[in-house]
Motif scaffolding. Structure first.
Motif, short mmCIF file in Angstrom:
data_model
loop_
_atom_site.label_atom_id
_atom_site.label_comp_id
_atom_site.label_asym_id
_atom_site.label_seq_id
_atom_site.Cartn_x
_atom_site.Cartn_y
_atom_site.Cartn_z
N THR A 85 0.84 -1.19 0.00
CA THR A 85 0.00 0.00 0.00
C THR A 85 0.89 1.26 0.00
OG1 THR A 85 -0.14 -0.06 2.42
CG2 THR A 85 -1.90 -1.16 1.21
N GLY A 86 2.19 1.07 -0.11
CA GLY A 86 3.10 2.20 -0.31
C GLY A 86 4.35 2.23 0.53
N ASN A 87 4.20 2.02 1.84
CA ASN A 87 5.39 2.15 2.70
C ASN A 87 6.36 0.98 2.55
OD1 ASN A 87 5.04 4.66 3.90
ND2 ASN A 87 3.47 3.84 5.28
N THR A 88 5.83 -0.22 2.43
CA THR A 88 6.71 -1.38 2.23
C THR A 88 7.51 -1.19 0.95
OG1 THR A 88 5.23 -2.85 3.41
CG2 THR A 88 6.74 -3.89 1.87
N SER A 89 6.85 -0.70 -0.08
CA SER A 89 7.55 -0.52 -1.36
C SER A 89 8.64 0.55 -1.26
CB SER A 89 6.57 -0.21 -2.49
OG SER A 89 5.82 0.94 -2.23
N ALA A 90 8.38 1.62 -0.51
CA ALA A 90 9.39 2.66 -0.33
C ALA A 90 10.61 2.10 0.39
CB ALA A 90 8.81 3.85 0.45
N ALA A 91 10.36 1.32 1.44
CA ALA A 91 11.47 0.75 2.22
C ALA A 91 12.22 -0.31 1.40
CB ALA A 91 10.93 0.14 3.52
N ALA A 92 11.49 -1.16 0.72
CA ALA A 92 12.13 -2.20 -0.11
C ALA A 92 13.00 -1.54 -1.17
CB ALA A 92 11.07 -3.09 -0.76
N ALA A 93 12.46 -0.51 -1.79
CA ALA A 93 13.19 0.18 -2.87
C ALA A 93 14.48 0.80 -2.34
CB ALA A 93 12.30 1.25 -3.49
N ALA A 94 14.41 1.40 -1.15
CA ALA A 94 15.60 2.07 -0.60
C ALA A 94 16.69 1.07 -0.24
CB ALA A 94 15.20 2.87 0.65
N TYR A 95 16.33 0.03 0.50
CA TYR A 95 17.35 -0.94 0.94
C TYR A 95 17.87 -1.78 -0.23
CZ TYR A 95 16.74 0.59 5.68
OH TYR A 95 16.72 1.36 6.80
N ALA A 96 17.00 -2.05 -1.22
CA ALA A 96 17.46 -2.76 -2.41
C ALA A 96 18.44 -1.88 -3.19
CB ALA A 96 16.27 -3.16 -3.28
N ALA A 97 18.15 -0.60 -3.27
CA ALA A 97 19.06 0.33 -3.95
C ALA A 97 20.42 0.33 -3.26
CB ALA A 97 18.47 1.74 -3.96
N ARG A 98 20.38 0.43 -1.95
CA ARG A 98 21.61 0.45 -1.15
C ARG A 98 22.44 -0.81 -1.37
NH1 ARG A 98 23.98 4.51 2.14
NH2 ARG A 98 25.31 3.45 3.66
N ALA A 99 21.73 -1.94 -1.50
CA ALA A 99 22.41 -3.24 -1.60
C ALA A 99 22.68 -3.66 -3.04
CB ALA A 99 21.55 -4.30 -0.90
N GLY A 100 22.17 -2.89 -4.00
CA GLY A 100 22.39 -3.23 -5.40
C GLY A 100 21.54 -4.38 -5.91
N LEU A 101 20.35 -4.55 -5.33
CA LEU A 101 19.42 -5.58 -5.79
C LEU A 101 18.34 -4.97 -6.67
CD1 LEU A 101 18.62 -7.64 -2.53
CD2 LEU A 101 20.49 -7.97 -4.16
N ARG A 102 17.81 -5.78 -7.56
CA ARG A 102 16.65 -5.35 -8.33
C ARG A 102 15.42 -5.39 -7.41
NH1 ARG A 102 14.32 -8.37 -13.77
NH2 ARG A 102 12.57 -6.89 -14.04
N CYS A 103 14.54 -4.41 -7.55
CA CYS A 103 13.35 -4.35 -6.69
C CYS A 103 12.10 -4.14 -7.53
CB CYS A 103 13.49 -3.21 -5.67
SG CYS A 103 12.06 -3.00 -4.61
N VAL A 104 11.13 -5.04 -7.40
CA VAL A 104 9.87 -4.94 -8.12
C VAL A 104 8.75 -4.76 -7.09
CG1 VAL A 104 8.27 -6.08 -9.70
CG2 VAL A 104 10.75 -6.46 -9.93
N VAL A 105 7.91 -3.75 -7.29
CA VAL A 105 6.81 -3.53 -6.35
C VAL A 105 5.47 -3.53 -7.08
CG1 VAL A 105 8.38 -2.17 -4.89
CG2 VAL A 105 6.78 -0.98 -6.36
N ILE A 106 4.50 -4.21 -6.48
CA ILE A 106 3.16 -4.32 -7.07
C ILE A 106 2.21 -3.52 -6.18
CG2 ILE A 106 1.41 -5.92 -7.95
CD1 ILE A 106 4.24 -6.43 -9.09
N ILE A 107 1.55 -2.54 -6.77
CA ILE A 107 0.69 -1.65 -5.96
C ILE A 107 -0.74 -1.59 -6.51
CG2 ILE A 107 2.62 -0.21 -5.16
CD1 ILE A 107 1.72 1.88 -7.31
N PRO A 108 -1.71 -1.34 -5.61
CA PRO A 108 -3.10 -1.19 -6.05
C PRO A 108 -3.27 0.17 -6.76
CG PRO A 108 -2.94 -0.89 -3.67
CD PRO A 108 -1.56 -1.21 -4.15
N ALA A 109 -3.65 0.14 -8.02
CA ALA A 109 -3.76 1.38 -8.81
C ALA A 109 -4.67 2.40 -8.13
CB ALA A 109 -4.30 1.05 -10.20
#
Ligand code: F0G
Length: 353
Positions: A85-109
Motif C-alpha cells: 500500500t506504499g510504505n513497504t515498497s518505499a522501504a524495499a526500494a531504498a534498501y534494495a538500492a543500497r544493496a544493489g538488488l533489483r526491486c519490483v513492487v506491485i501496488i493497487p492502482a
C-alpha cells in the motif's frame, strides 16, 4: 557500537544475524518517543508517541526491510518483490538500492499515497500497478515468489517481523520497562505481531513486562474486528486498506496472550485524530497512524485508563507521505491576497475573527 548504526548492529544478538549477514544500514531505528501532554489530558493517562516517521524512508517498515534485504543478500538473492500500500515498497526500494538488488513492487492502482509512490520511483524500483487491491497484489507476489528466483519481502517473510520487533526493545530501553498499553494501527497485522514478539522475548530474558496490545483497524477495512474477510476494503487511510491480513492468526494470538483488544475507528474519527495530533501535539503522521489516537480517545470514553497507565501509540508513518490528504482534509484553506503590506495585514486581522 554507536547508537545510530542501525538495528542490525544494535540488536544483533536478538536478531538472526550471523557472520555472513552483511552489515546493511541506513541508520534506521532509534526513533523518538515523544510525550503527548494534550492526549494525556484527554484520556487521563500518560500518552507517548513512538515516532516511526523518523526512520530513513519515513515509516516503521525500514526496521523489517533492513533485516529482510540483508538476509536476501546472505542467501544469494539478486532481486526482491513485494505487494504494497506504499510504505513497504518505499522501504524495499531504498534498501534494495543500497544493496544493489533489483526491486519490483506491485501496488493497487490509485490507492497509494503520492509521497510513497515518489519514493519507490526515486529509489529506482520497478513499479507495477494492478487494477486490484492490496490483498490481490499480495496473492500475486506470493505466487510469483514461490516459483521464480525472486525473494518476497512482504511481512510473510519471517525476517520482516524479526526486524520490526526491535521497536519494542527500544520502548523497554527508553521507559525502563514495557508500557501498560501499546496502541497500534492494524492492516496486514504484521507489526502488532512483531511488537508482541519483541516484548515477550525481552520479558522472558529480563522481566520487562508485556503491554496489553490495542489494535485499531479502519471501519471500512476491519476483518479482524468482524472476524470476516472484507472483499472490498475501503478507507481514507490507504496504508491499512486491507481486507484479508496475512498475519491474522499471529495478531489474534498477540491480542489474546496480552489480554488486549482490537476495535474499529471510522474515517471521520481517523481524520479528527490526524488533525488533532498535528495541531495539538505538533506531530504530523499519516492517516493510518492516527487510527490508534482515534482508538484510545474512543476507548477512554467507555473504559477509562488509570492515571498511572503508560500508553504508547505507534505513529507508523510520516505525515508527508500523504500530501493530498494533508491538504484536502483541512477545514481552512490557503488564502491568496494581493502582494502588498496592507493586503497581508488585512488578511491577518480578518483571520483572527
Ligand atoms: N501504518 C502504516 C503507515 C502502514 O504503512 C502499514 C502497513 C500499517 C500501519 C499496518 O501495518 O500491515 O503490519 O498491520 N503498510 C503495508 C505496506 C501494508 O504495504 O506498506 P501492518
Amino acid at each position: 557500537q554507536s547508537k545510530r548504526s542501525g538495528i542490525l548492529a544494535r540488536f544483533a544478538k536478538d536478531l538472526p544475524v550471523t557472520d555472513k549477514t552483511p552489515s546493511l544500514s541506513l541508520c534506521e531505528g532509534d526513533t523518538p518517543l515523544i510525550p503527548a501532554p494534550y492526549l494525556s489530558e484527554r484520556v487521563q493517562a500518560q500518552v507517548y508517541l513512538k515516532y516511526e516517521g523518523a526512520n530513513p524512508t519515513g515509516s516503521f517498515k525500514d526496521r523489517g526491510m533492513v533485516m529482510a534485504i540483508a538476509k536476501a543478500i546472505e542467501e544469494g538473492s539478486q532481486a526482491v518483490i513485494c505487494a504494497s500500500t506504499g510504505n513497504t515498497s518505499a522501504a524495499a526500494a531504498a534498501y534494495a538500492a543500497r544493496a544493489g538488488l533489483r526491486c519490483v513492487v506491485i501496488i493497487p492502482a490509485g490507492y497509494v499515497a503520492l509521497g510513497k509512490l515518489a519514493q519507490a520511483l526515486a529509489y529506482g524500483a520497478e513499479v507495477i500497478s494492478i487494477a486490484g487491491n492490496f490483498d490481490e497484489a499480495l496473492t500475486i507476489v506470493r505466487d510469483v515468489a514461490a516459483s521464480e528466483p525472486i525473494t518476497l519481502v512482504n511481512s510473510v517473510n519471517p525476517y520482516r517481523l524479526q526486524g520490526q520487533k526491535t521497536a519494542a526493545f527500544e520502548l523497554v530501553e527508553t521507559l525502563g520497562k514495557a508500557p501498560d498499553y501499546l496502541a497500534i494501527p492494524v492492516g496486514n497485522a504484521g507489526n502488532i505481531s512483531a511488537y508482541h514478539m519483541g516484548f515477550v522475548e525481552w520479558d522472558q530474558a529480563r522481566q520487562s513486562g508485556v503491554p496489553h496490545m490495542l489494535g485499531f483497524q479502519a471501519a471500512g477495512a476491519a476483518p479482524i474486528v468482524s472476524g470476516h474477510i472484507v472483499e472490498k476494503p475501503d478507507t481514507i487511510a490507504t496504508a491499512i486498506r486491507i481486507g484479508n491480513p496475512a498475519s491474522w492468526q499471529l495478531a489474534n494470538r498477540a491480542l489474546a496472550d496480552s489480554r488486549g483488544a482490537i476495535a474499529a475507528v471510522t474515517d471521520e474519527e481517523i481524520l479528527d485524530a490526524y488533525r488533532l495530533l498535528a495541531k495539538r501535539e505538533g506531530v504530523f503522521a499519516e492517516p493510518a497512524s492516527a487510527a490508534p489516537i482515534a482508538g484510545i480517545l474512543k476507548r477512554a470514553t467507555s473504559l477509562p485508563f488509570s492515571p498511572d497507565d503508560k500508553i504508547v501509540c505507534v505513529l507508523t508513518g510520516n505525515g508527508l507521505k500523504d500530501p493530498d490528504t494533508a491538504v484536502s482534509s483541512q477545514r481552512v484553506a490557503t488564502r491568496t491576497v494581493e502582494a502588498s503590506r496592507n493586503a497581508v495585514w488585512r488578511a491577518i486581522v480578518e483571520g483572527k475573527s
